[in-house]
Scaffold this motif. Structure first.
Motif: not given
Length: 121
Positions: A108-112, A99, A66, A86, A97
């Protein structure tokens, strides 16, 4: 049961998809050094990987990375109101962070980065 194709370090976590499939998240054991970045002697930083069942109670799929680098053994998982998984981690910068799945059981959206918005550990 089929064997999982990745070995995880202690501290892995498990989430459950909306349809009942389990999903494991953790820091894989790797013979190659790119999986672990040592920023100091006490906080190893690693990439998170996941592997999920292909059907509830069924065989396991192939693990996927990921991306991102996170403090080892500092993961948490939960479900959103609509059943998406989540996950949360402490980044190499010390921020929280997250995801999440873009749809139930989906990609998966990608890490924020929460950007140090008041949550500290």
């Amino acid at each position: 049961w089929s064997a999982i194709n990745v070995r995880f370090r202690p501290g892995f976590i498990v989430g459950q998809n909306h349809d009942g499939r389990l999903e494991i998240f953790g820091f894989p054991v790797s013979a190659t050094p790119q999986n672990s970045i040592q920023t100091d002697s006490t906080v190893p930083i690693r990439e998170v990987s996941t592997v999920s069942q292909l059907s509830p109670g069924g065989v396991w799929g192939t693990s996927i990375g990921l991306a991102g680098t996170f403090q080892a053994s500092k993961l948490a998982a939960g479900n959103t109101a609509d059943g998406r998984i989540q996950i949360f981690a402490i980044g190499s910068n010390g921020d929280i962070w997250s995801d999440w799945q873009t749809s139930t059981g989906g990609d998966w959206s990608g890490w924020t980065d929460f950007g140090g918005s008041g949550v500290n550990f």
